[in-house]
Design a protein around this motif. Structure first.
Motif, PDB file in Angstrom:
ATOM      1  N   LEU A 113       3.030  -2.090  -2.138  1.00 34.87           N
ATOM      2  CA  LEU A 113       3.014  -0.627  -2.135  1.00 34.87           C
ATOM      3  C   LEU A 113       3.818  -0.074  -0.960  1.00 34.87           C
ATOM      4  O   LEU A 113       4.641   0.836  -1.123  1.00 34.87           O
ATOM      5  N   ILE A 114       3.598  -0.621   0.223  1.00 34.59           N
ATOM      6  CA  ILE A 114       4.296  -0.134   1.413  1.00 34.59           C
ATOM      7  C   ILE A 114       5.787  -0.456   1.331  1.00 34.59           C
ATOM      8  O   ILE A 114       6.627   0.351   1.743  1.00 34.59           O
ATOM      9  N   ASP A 120       5.549   6.724   3.458  1.00 39.74           N
ATOM     10  CA  ASP A 120       5.169   7.870   2.640  1.00 39.74           C
ATOM     11  C   ASP A 120       4.107   7.489   1.598  1.00 39.74           C
ATOM     12  O   ASP A 120       4.153   7.937   0.458  1.00 39.74           O
ATOM     13  N   VAL A 121       3.158   6.650   1.979  1.00 42.39           N
ATOM     14  CA  VAL A 121       2.082   6.241   1.073  1.00 42.39           C
ATOM     15  C   VAL A 121       1.050   7.357   1.027  1.00 42.39           C
ATOM     16  O   VAL A 121       0.508   7.764   2.055  1.00 42.39           O
ATOM     17  N   ASP A 125      -1.160   7.335  -4.320  1.00 46.77           N
ATOM     18  CA  ASP A 125      -0.602   5.978  -4.449  1.00 46.77           C
ATOM     19  C   ASP A 125      -1.704   4.940  -4.286  1.00 46.77           C
ATOM     20  O   ASP A 125      -1.791   3.980  -5.055  1.00 46.77           O
ATOM     21  N   ILE A 126      -2.529   5.126  -3.280  1.00 45.89           N
ATOM     22  CA  ILE A 126      -3.615   4.180  -3.023  1.00 45.89           C
ATOM     23  C   ILE A 126      -4.623   4.215  -4.159  1.00 45.89           C
ATOM     24  O   ILE A 126      -5.155   3.166  -4.566  1.00 45.89           O
ATOM     25  N   ALA A 144      -6.740   1.034   6.255  1.00 48.29           N
ATOM     26  CA  ALA A 144      -5.824  -0.026   6.687  1.00 48.29           C
ATOM     27  C   ALA A 144      -4.442   0.165   6.079  1.00 48.29           C
ATOM     28  O   ALA A 144      -3.426  -0.039   6.755  1.00 48.29           O
ATOM     29  N   ILE A 145      -4.378   0.548   4.812  1.00 43.13           N
ATOM     30  CA  ILE A 145      -3.082   0.761   4.174  1.00 43.13           C
ATOM     31  C   ILE A 145      -2.338   1.900   4.875  1.00 43.13           C
ATOM     32  O   ILE A 145      -1.149   1.785   5.172  1.00 43.13           O
ATOM     33  N   LYS A 146      -3.042   2.977   5.160  1.00 39.27           N
ATOM     34  CA  LYS A 146      -2.396   4.101   5.846  1.00 39.27           C
ATOM     35  C   LYS A 146      -1.914   3.695   7.229  1.00 39.27           C
ATOM     36  O   LYS A 146      -0.813   4.057   7.656  1.00 39.27           O
ATOM     37  N   ARG A 147      -2.726   2.924   7.949  1.00 32.79           N
ATOM     38  CA  ARG A 147      -2.336   2.464   9.284  1.00 32.79           C
ATOM     39  C   ARG A 147      -1.112   1.563   9.213  1.00 32.79           C
ATOM     40  O   ARG A 147      -0.176   1.703   9.999  1.00 32.79           O
ATOM     41  N   ALA A 148      -1.113   0.637   8.263  1.00 32.13           N
ATOM     42  CA  ALA A 148       0.010  -0.290   8.128  1.00 32.13           C
ATOM     43  C   ALA A 148       1.284   0.443   7.724  1.00 32.13           C
ATOM     44  O   ALA A 148       2.381   0.098   8.186  1.00 32.13           O
ATOM     45  N   ALA A 149       1.164   1.459   6.892  1.00 33.10           N
ATOM     46  CA  ALA A 149       2.343   2.213   6.465  1.00 33.10           C
ATOM     47  C   ALA A 149       2.992   2.928   7.650  1.00 33.10           C
ATOM     48  O   ALA A 149       4.208   3.107   7.667  1.00 33.10           O
TER      49      ALA A 149
END
Length: 151
Positions: A113-114, A120-121, A125-126, A144-149
């Protein structure tokens, strides 16, 4: 049996397996790569998620013959030079796993995804992620996804 050449986590391998053998069994049984987990065998739970030629796949649904010549990345192939991939690090920082069974697939889906969306996630999208987490850590997965993005 036919032989297939696959690049797995940056290493070229050759496997002598039936054409119809699922790639998941090639990875787990032939190559002893245990990050991708068997959950449902029909591509629904997504615990086995990997990348093949930089696209998200469920190797329980991909035949060995279809992986011939492909580049496959499992969770074992994400870290580089002893440094966790930003998604792996975000998982640690947000203390995402409980039982941990689905986490390799969750992480590989987040990586895909990233790679597609960059920083711009969106929540939408999640929300489209279909990986199943029986422990229900979806809130921490989202964080975690937002942090990693952003990393």
């Amino acid at each position: 049996m036919p032989k297939y050449s696959i690049t797995v986590n940056g290493k070229d391998v050759e496997v002598d397996v039936p054409a119809e053998m699922p790639l998941l069994w090639v990875l787990r049984d032939e190559l002893r790569i245990t990050g991708p987990k068997y959950g449902c065998g029909v591509g629904v739970c997504r615990a086995c998620t990997c990348l093949m030629d930089d696209e998200e796949i469920q190797p329980c649904m991909v035949k060995a013959a279809d992986a011939d010549g492909a580049e496959v990345t499992t969770i074992e192939g994400l870290a580089e030079d002893g440094e966790l991939h930003p998604v792996q690090q975000a998982w640690v920082d947000r203390d995402v796993p409980q039982c941990g069974f689905c986490q390799p697939g969750q992480i590989m889906t987040a990586v895909a995804l990233i790679e597609e969306k960059g920083d711009d996630v969106s929540d939408a999208d999640i929300d489209r992620i279909e990986n199943v987490c029986r422990c229900g850590t979806y809130g921490r997965i989202r964080e975690a996804i937002k942090r990693a993005a952003q990393a």
